[in-house]
Each structure stands twice: as C-alpha cells, then as structure tokens.
Design a protein around this motif. Sequence first.
Motif, PDB file in Angstrom:
ATOM      1  N   ARG A   1      -4.211   8.366   9.866  1.00 17.87           N
ATOM      2  CA  ARG A   1      -4.431   8.263   8.419  1.00 17.87           C
ATOM      3  C   ARG A   1      -3.113   8.400   7.654  1.00 17.87           C
ATOM      4  O   ARG A   1      -2.182   9.084   8.091  1.00 17.87           O
ATOM      5  CB  ARG A   1      -5.413   9.341   7.956  1.00 17.87           C
ATOM      6  CG  ARG A   1      -6.824   9.117   8.471  1.00 17.87           C
ATOM      7  CD  ARG A   1      -7.800  10.124   7.870  1.00 17.87           C
ATOM      8  NE  ARG A   1      -9.151   9.911   8.389  1.00 17.87           N
ATOM      9  CZ  ARG A   1     -10.010   9.030   7.886  1.00 17.87           C
ATOM     10  NH1 ARG A   1      -9.654   8.287   6.847  1.00 17.87           N
ATOM     11  NH2 ARG A   1     -11.213   8.891   8.407  1.00 17.87           N
ATOM     12  N   GLY A   2      -3.053   7.725   6.518  1.00 19.48           N
ATOM     13  CA  GLY A   2      -1.870   7.801   5.693  1.00 19.48           C
ATOM     14  C   GLY A   2      -1.535   9.233   5.321  1.00 19.48           C
ATOM     15  O   GLY A   2      -2.421  10.021   5.024  1.00 19.48           O
ATOM     16  N   GLY A   3      -0.242   9.567   5.352  1.00 22.82           N
ATOM     17  CA  GLY A   3       0.179  10.930   5.065  1.00 22.82           C
ATOM     18  C   GLY A   3       1.448  11.269   5.816  1.00 22.82           C
ATOM     19  O   GLY A   3       2.152  10.389   6.323  1.00 22.82           O
ATOM     20  N   SER A   4       1.718  12.543   5.931  1.00 19.95           N
ATOM     21  CA  SER A   4       2.983  12.996   6.497  1.00 19.95           C
ATOM     22  C   SER A   4       3.108  12.756   8.002  1.00 19.95           C
ATOM     23  O   SER A   4       4.198  12.906   8.564  1.00 19.95           O
ATOM     24  CB  SER A   4       3.181  14.482   6.206  1.00 19.95           C
ATOM     25  OG  SER A   4       2.098  15.243   6.711  1.00 19.95           O
ATOM     26  N   LYS A   5       2.013  12.379   8.671  1.00 23.91           N
ATOM     27  CA  LYS A   5       2.077  12.080  10.103  1.00 23.91           C
ATOM     28  C   LYS A   5       2.088  10.579  10.396  1.00 23.91           C
ATOM     29  O   LYS A   5       2.272  10.178  11.545  1.00 23.91           O
ATOM     30  CB  LYS A   5       0.900  12.731  10.836  1.00 23.91           C
ATOM     31  CG  LYS A   5       0.903  14.251  10.811  1.00 23.91           C
ATOM     32  CD  LYS A   5      -0.270  14.823  11.601  1.00 23.91           C
ATOM     33  CE  LYS A   5      -0.241  16.350  11.584  1.00 23.91           C
ATOM     34  NZ  LYS A   5      -1.387  16.917  12.365  1.00 23.91           N
TER      35      LYS A   5
ATOM     36  N   ARG B   1       0.843  -1.197   0.000  1.00 25.08           N
ATOM     37  CA  ARG B   1       0.000   0.000   0.000  1.00 25.08           C
ATOM     38  C   ARG B   1       0.877   1.245   0.000  1.00 25.08           C
ATOM     39  O   ARG B   1       1.907   1.289   0.658  1.00 25.08           O
ATOM     40  CB  ARG B   1      -0.898   0.027   1.250  1.00 25.08           C
ATOM     41  CG  ARG B   1      -1.895  -1.120   1.348  1.00 25.08           C
ATOM     42  CD  ARG B   1      -3.054  -0.936   0.377  1.00 25.08           C
ATOM     43  NE  ARG B   1      -4.079  -1.955   0.563  1.00 25.08           N
ATOM     44  CZ  ARG B   1      -4.089  -3.135  -0.065  1.00 25.08           C
ATOM     45  NH1 ARG B   1      -3.117  -3.445  -0.909  1.00 25.08           N
ATOM     46  NH2 ARG B   1      -5.063  -3.999   0.153  1.00 25.08           N
ATOM     47  N   ASP B   2       0.432   2.249  -0.751  1.00 25.56           N
ATOM     48  CA  ASP B   2       1.109   3.538  -0.643  1.00 25.56           C
ATOM     49  C   ASP B   2       0.324   4.434   0.304  1.00 25.56           C
ATOM     50  O   ASP B   2      -0.894   4.406   0.356  1.00 25.56           O
ATOM     51  CB  ASP B   2       1.287   4.181  -2.027  1.00 25.56           C
ATOM     52  CG  ASP B   2      -0.027   4.593  -2.669  1.00 25.56           C
ATOM     53  OD1 ASP B   2      -1.035   3.895  -2.469  1.00 25.56           O
ATOM     54  OD2 ASP B   2      -0.031   5.615  -3.365  1.00 25.56           O
ATOM     55  N   TRP B   3       1.048   5.171   1.118  1.00 27.14           N
ATOM     56  CA  TRP B   3       0.466   6.080   2.098  1.00 27.14           C
ATOM     57  C   TRP B   3      -0.613   5.380   2.931  1.00 27.14           C
ATOM     58  O   TRP B   3      -1.741   5.832   3.036  1.00 27.14           O
ATOM     59  CB  TRP B   3      -0.080   7.330   1.410  1.00 27.14           C
ATOM     60  CG  TRP B   3       0.990   8.092   0.688  1.00 27.14           C
ATOM     61  CD1 TRP B   3       1.186   8.170  -0.667  1.00 27.14           C
ATOM     62  CD2 TRP B   3       2.045   8.862   1.274  1.00 27.14           C
ATOM     63  NE1 TRP B   3       2.286   8.940  -0.956  1.00 27.14           N
ATOM     64  CE2 TRP B   3       2.826   9.382   0.218  1.00 27.14           C
ATOM     65  CE3 TRP B   3       2.412   9.169   2.599  1.00 27.14           C
ATOM     66  CZ2 TRP B   3       3.955  10.181   0.439  1.00 27.14           C
ATOM     67  CZ3 TRP B   3       3.522   9.965   2.807  1.00 27.14           C
ATOM     68  CH2 TRP B   3       4.285  10.469   1.747  1.00 27.14           C
ATOM     69  N   ALA B   4      -0.236   4.274   3.517  1.00 27.09           N
ATOM     70  CA  ALA B   4      -1.175   3.443   4.276  1.00 27.09           C
ATOM     71  C   ALA B   4      -1.528   4.070   5.622  1.00 27.09           C
ATOM     72  O   ALA B   4      -0.708   4.746   6.265  1.00 27.09           O
ATOM     73  CB  ALA B   4      -0.558   2.060   4.506  1.00 27.09           C
TER      74      ALA B   4
END
Length: 236
Positions: free
Chosen positions: A168-172, A136-139
């Motif tokens: 949630r997937g992302g910069s955090k 998965r990308d940005w899981a």
Amino acid sequence: MLTRRSFTFPALSFAAAGLAGCGSRSIVALPEIDVGQSPRGLVTRTLAQPNYAAVYAEYPGEKFPIAAIDYQRIDTRYLRQTVAFPRDDKPGSIVVDPAGYHLYFVETPRVATRYGVGVGREGFGWSGAARINMKRDWADWVPPPEMIERDPSIRSQLEMTPRGLGVRGGSKSPLGARTLYLFGEGRDLGYRIHGTFEPYTVGTNVSSGCIRMINQDIAHLYARVAPGTPVTVLPA
C-alpha cells in the motif's frame, strides 16, 4: 516490437489537466560555467541552483512523512538545478538521460530543470517515447508476476490492495511519494517515474527499468506535469 530496451508508439492525443500548485523555490544565480558534468550523457551548463537546505528539507503537508535528506551526501551533479539544455524539445516535455543519470523538465526553449535519477540495472534499460497517462500521490505498488518469480522473497511483503497484491502507498512503498505512469502504443508500458525512500541511490543503476527520483524532487516535478506530457528516454 516493444522490448525492454526500446519502444516507439504512434502519436496519441490526451486532454491535459491543469497543473497543480507548487511551493515556492529559492533560486540563486550562478556564473554561466560548466559544473558538475557527468562523464557521459548530455552536456549541459548550470545556470542556477536552488537553496538546497530548503529544497531538501522535510516536505510539509503530506499524508506520510517526507523526511529531510542530507543533500551533502549526494554528488552535486544529481541535485536539482536549472541548466542550459542542448536539445530542441518543447517546453513542458520531459527528457530522461540514463547515461547521465538525469531527468530534464524543459522550461523554455533550451532551458530545463535537471534532476538526478536512478535508472535500470543491466538488462533492464530501455529507450523510446511515451506519455504520462496517469499521476498518483502515495500510490500502491503492485509488482508484476515476473518480478515476484525473480525474487520470491518479495511475496512476504505483499498484501491485498485495491489494485491487486502489493504494498500500500506510504512509507514502505517502493514508489515513494509520487508516481507518473508511462503509456505508449495505447497501453501501460509498465514503467514509472517515481519517488524513493533511498535518495542516496540517485546516480546509480538500481531499478527494474523505472526512473526513480528523490521524493522532494518527484513532488516538485509532479506538481508541474499533466496527463499527456511527452516523455523521451534517450539510449544509454
């Protein structure tokens, strides 16, 4: 019996999906000499290094930013390179060497791309055989209940995601830009190979058993593996 330190599973059969495309690499040939050896782990010989200024630059075309990193802050032994590989694992397979803080993607017999990784802290290490079941990308990151029990401060960072209470997937997200899910014995083992927004922690014991990689490196690996890829984690 499966433990946090070792597991095995019977051979499984998966239908391998086609490999995704990947950006071009700029490889610079090097003399065949020993460089950047870890004091522990597999002994390899560097064959080539990419142009690190290009490899670790800002990664384009992403839903969330993958910022450039200062690769000169990282020991060269943990930067991506092509090496002579001392094992007979089949091309297309992954070998993780926690003792050397390296992950190897076998390119051809006895040649591999080597990446630096962060591995499990004391008490969270494991070894054995698995396969990649999902990618998965940005899981979204959904921590198991026992992790929240160990560190209740995590709870304040969580929100409802499609997979449960998490980030949630992302910069955090602690999973970074890409995630490879490891399965064995017919089930999710709970371990991941994933990216990190803390690239300077490669070469350390930092995780709860997952294998963490620089985001640019996991994006490179992610594009080259498919569900069914065999993964071997060596004893530390």
